[in-house]
Design a protein around this motif. Structure first.
Motif, short mmCIF file in Angstrom:
data_model
loop_
_atom_site.label_atom_id
_atom_site.label_comp_id
_atom_site.label_asym_id
_atom_site.label_seq_id
_atom_site.Cartn_x
_atom_site.Cartn_y
_atom_site.Cartn_z
N ASP A 1 74.01 3.11 -32.30
CA ASP A 1 75.29 3.31 -31.59
C ASP A 1 76.20 4.26 -32.37
OD1 ASP A 1 74.77 1.54 -29.43
OD2 ASP A 1 75.24 -0.18 -30.71
N TRP A 2 76.24 4.07 -33.68
CA TRP A 2 77.09 4.93 -34.52
C TRP A 2 76.56 6.37 -34.52
CZ3 TRP A 2 81.56 3.15 -34.85
CH2 TRP A 2 81.85 1.84 -35.22
N GLU A 3 75.25 6.50 -34.59
CA GLU A 3 74.65 7.84 -34.64
C GLU A 3 74.88 8.62 -33.35
OE1 GLU A 3 70.60 6.98 -35.68
OE2 GLU A 3 71.14 6.31 -37.70
N GLU A 4 75.04 7.89 -32.25
CA GLU A 4 75.23 8.54 -30.94
C GLU A 4 76.69 8.56 -30.50
OE1 GLU A 4 72.62 6.35 -28.38
OE2 GLU A 4 70.80 7.27 -29.23
N ILE A 5 77.60 8.15 -31.38
CA ILE A 5 79.01 8.02 -31.00
C ILE A 5 79.60 9.37 -30.55
CG2 ILE A 5 79.96 8.36 -33.33
CD1 ILE A 5 82.00 6.13 -32.65
N THR A 6 80.38 9.31 -29.48
CA THR A 6 81.06 10.52 -28.98
C THR A 6 82.51 10.48 -29.43
OG1 THR A 6 81.75 9.38 -26.97
CG2 THR A 6 79.61 10.54 -26.90
N ALA A 7 83.19 11.62 -29.31
CA ALA A 7 84.61 11.70 -29.68
C ALA A 7 85.42 10.70 -28.86
CB ALA A 7 85.12 13.11 -29.47
N GLU A 8 85.04 10.55 -27.59
CA GLU A 8 85.77 9.63 -26.69
C GLU A 8 85.63 8.18 -27.16
OE1 GLU A 8 86.00 8.64 -21.89
OE2 GLU A 8 84.31 9.79 -22.68
N THR A 9 84.39 7.79 -27.50
CA THR A 9 84.16 6.41 -27.98
C THR A 9 84.85 6.19 -29.33
OG1 THR A 9 82.02 6.42 -26.87
CG2 THR A 9 82.38 4.69 -28.49
N PHE A 10 84.81 7.20 -30.19
CA PHE A 10 85.48 7.11 -31.49
C PHE A 10 86.97 6.82 -31.29
CE2 PHE A 10 87.89 9.13 -34.95
CZ PHE A 10 87.31 8.55 -36.06
N GLN A 11 87.60 7.55 -30.37
CA GLN A 11 89.03 7.36 -30.10
C GLN A 11 89.30 5.95 -29.56
OE1 GLN A 11 91.41 9.35 -30.96
NE2 GLN A 11 90.09 11.02 -31.60
N LYS A 12 88.37 5.43 -28.76
CA LYS A 12 88.55 4.11 -28.16
C LYS A 12 88.39 3.00 -29.20
CE LYS A 12 86.63 0.90 -24.80
NZ LYS A 12 85.37 0.45 -24.27
N VAL A 13 87.29 3.07 -29.95
CA VAL A 13 86.99 2.02 -30.94
C VAL A 13 88.03 2.01 -32.07
CG1 VAL A 13 85.30 1.19 -32.63
CG2 VAL A 13 84.53 2.06 -30.44
N PHE A 14 88.47 3.21 -32.47
CA PHE A 14 89.37 3.30 -33.62
C PHE A 14 90.80 3.68 -33.25
CE2 PHE A 14 85.12 4.16 -35.56
CZ PHE A 14 85.04 2.96 -36.25
N LYS A 15 91.19 3.33 -32.02
CA LYS A 15 92.57 3.59 -31.61
C LYS A 15 93.51 2.84 -32.56
CE LYS A 15 95.64 3.21 -27.68
NZ LYS A 15 96.00 2.42 -26.51
N ASN A 16 94.49 3.52 -33.10
CA ASN A 16 95.46 2.92 -34.04
C ASN A 16 94.80 2.37 -35.31
OD1 ASN A 16 97.44 3.36 -32.06
ND2 ASN A 16 96.99 1.39 -31.11
N SER A 17 93.61 2.88 -35.67
CA SER A 17 92.89 2.38 -36.85
C SER A 17 93.02 3.35 -38.03
CB SER A 17 91.41 2.22 -36.50
OG SER A 17 90.62 2.17 -37.66
N ALA A 18 92.91 2.81 -39.24
CA ALA A 18 92.93 3.65 -40.44
C ALA A 18 91.73 4.59 -40.48
CB ALA A 18 92.94 2.76 -41.69
N VAL A 19 90.66 4.25 -39.74
CA VAL A 19 89.44 5.08 -39.73
C VAL A 19 89.74 6.47 -39.16
CG1 VAL A 19 87.08 5.28 -38.83
CG2 VAL A 19 87.94 3.07 -39.60
N LYS A 20 90.76 6.57 -38.33
CA LYS A 20 91.11 7.86 -37.73
C LYS A 20 91.52 8.90 -38.77
CE LYS A 20 92.94 8.13 -33.54
NZ LYS A 20 93.86 7.91 -32.40
N ARG A 21 91.76 8.41 -39.99
CA ARG A 21 92.13 9.33 -41.07
C ARG A 21 91.02 10.35 -41.34
NH1 ARG A 21 93.56 7.35 -46.99
NH2 ARG A 21 93.91 9.40 -47.84
N THR A 22 89.78 9.96 -41.13
CA THR A 22 88.66 10.89 -41.38
C THR A 22 88.50 11.88 -40.23
OG1 THR A 22 87.03 9.51 -40.24
CG2 THR A 22 87.32 9.11 -42.59
N LYS A 23 89.15 11.57 -39.09
CA LYS A 23 88.94 12.30 -37.83
C LYS A 23 87.47 12.14 -37.40
CE LYS A 23 92.72 15.58 -38.35
NZ LYS A 23 93.26 15.11 -39.61
N PHE A 24 87.20 12.47 -36.16
CA PHE A 24 85.85 12.29 -35.60
C PHE A 24 84.82 13.09 -36.39
CE2 PHE A 24 82.60 13.84 -32.49
CZ PHE A 24 81.91 12.64 -32.36
N GLU A 25 85.19 14.33 -36.74
CA GLU A 25 84.24 15.20 -37.46
C GLU A 25 83.88 14.62 -38.83
OE1 GLU A 25 87.11 16.22 -36.09
OE2 GLU A 25 86.22 17.17 -34.31
N GLY A 26 84.87 14.09 -39.52
CA GLY A 26 84.62 13.50 -40.84
C GLY A 26 83.76 12.25 -40.75
#
Length: 309
Positions: free
Chosen positions: A275-300
């Motif tokens: 699931d992580w290997e196939e994650i899209t930018a859209e799913t990343f934004q959904k799962v990590f909405k308001n999360s500290a993980v967003k600090r890496t941005k999707f590309e990171g």
């Protein structure tokens, strides 16, 4: 000059309000120059233990002296907020540090600190102060230790005998004289569990962490490509690392937090490596909405996952 009876009253009021707001504990120390920490910080920087975290070189004096951050500062109120989860990620998954399971702690704690300061100003009167959550040059662990909330362990985290180390540290620095707490004693003893377990040997000596070798540094702070010599050493950590805390004997006393905003999303808990290997930018934004993980941005984040594959 505040009378001792008033100091005692104000101190009790602040600690009671901190407890009401859900903080694990509250300790208070006299604002002033951190004499013992100054040479340690200087040596750490001179040895380039901060790697690409160049911001650590800025505001050297302010890091050591809160009276340069808040005019007429008298007291540093240190607070701990538990983040130890009640539910954990799927074991067949890339790992994310427990502190990032829920909403970004900066915002959650800032709101609590604002409320605490408002109560102080309402109940006590004209008090000036500033709230700090990791966002300014404050040596939070040093202040928490100075105010008796724990001791700084061999993994350089603040440890307590009661609940281990899975908590955030924050401060209110105010221009108010209060009753001050005293430092506690070190209870690491001869234990070297954290040093032995660190996957990248970042704990270079007891109480000394080379930040530039830490998995948290590589997966969060480093903006360039992760050095290939680190391949295979990350133990599946995609964001941050909890190894030195997970192995600490004091963390067997960790208790689940009671802050709903720190609860993980179902996706985060159930996702597999695929699931992580196939994650899209859209799913990343959904799962990590308001999360500290967003600090890496999707590309990171994708860079980290690709490095682990």
């Amino acid at each position: 000059m505040i009378l001792d009876s008033k100091k005692e009253h104000y101190t009790k009021l602040i600690k009671a309000e901190a407890k009401r707001l859900g903080f694990l504990s509250c300790g208070i120390s006299k604002a002033g120059f951190l004499e013992e920490e100054a040479p340690r910080l200087e040596n750490w920087l001179n040895q380039n233990r901060h790697g690409e975290m160049k911001y650590m070189e800025n505001h050297f004096d302010k890091r050591l002296n809160p009276t340069l951050l808040v005019d007429d500062a008298k007291s540093v109120i240190s607070l701990l907020l538990n983040y130890y989860p009640s539910e954990f990620q799927n074991q067949e998954s890339y790992k994310i540090s427990k502190y990032a399971y829920g909403q970004d702690y900066h915002f959650v704690i800032k709101e609590k600190l604002k409320e605490l300061l408002h109560t102080i100003q309402t109940e006590i009167g004209e008090v000036s102060g500033r709230a700090f959550v990791d966002s300014a040059p404050v040596l939070d662990k040093a202040w928490a230790a100075k105010s008796g909330l724990g001791w700084i362990g061999k993994n350089s985290n603040l440890l307590t005998q009661q609940v281990g180390s899975f908590y955030f540290i924050a401060e209110l620095i105010v221009d108010l004289d209060l009753e001050y707490d005293h430092a506690t004693t070190d209870h690491c003893g001869t234990c070297t569990a954290c040093i032995d377990a660190c996957p990248t040997e970042a704990i270079v000596a007891p109480y000394v962490v080379d930040g530039s070798k830490c998995i948290s540094y590589f997966t969060i702070e480093l903006k360039d490509n992760i050095p290939m010599q680190m391949k295979g050493k990350f133990d599946d950590w995609a964001f941050g690392c909890d190894v030195c805390q997970d192995v600490c004997p004091w963390n067997r006393f960790s208790k689940a937090h009671k802050e709903p905003l720190f609860s993980a999303t179902p996706e985060l808990l159930s996702f597999t490596k695929k699931d992580w290997e196939e994650i899209t930018a859209e799913t990343f934004q959904k799962v990590f909405k308001n999360s500290a993980v967003k600090r890496t941005k999707f590309e990171g984040f994708k860079r980290n996952i690709n490095f682990l594959k």
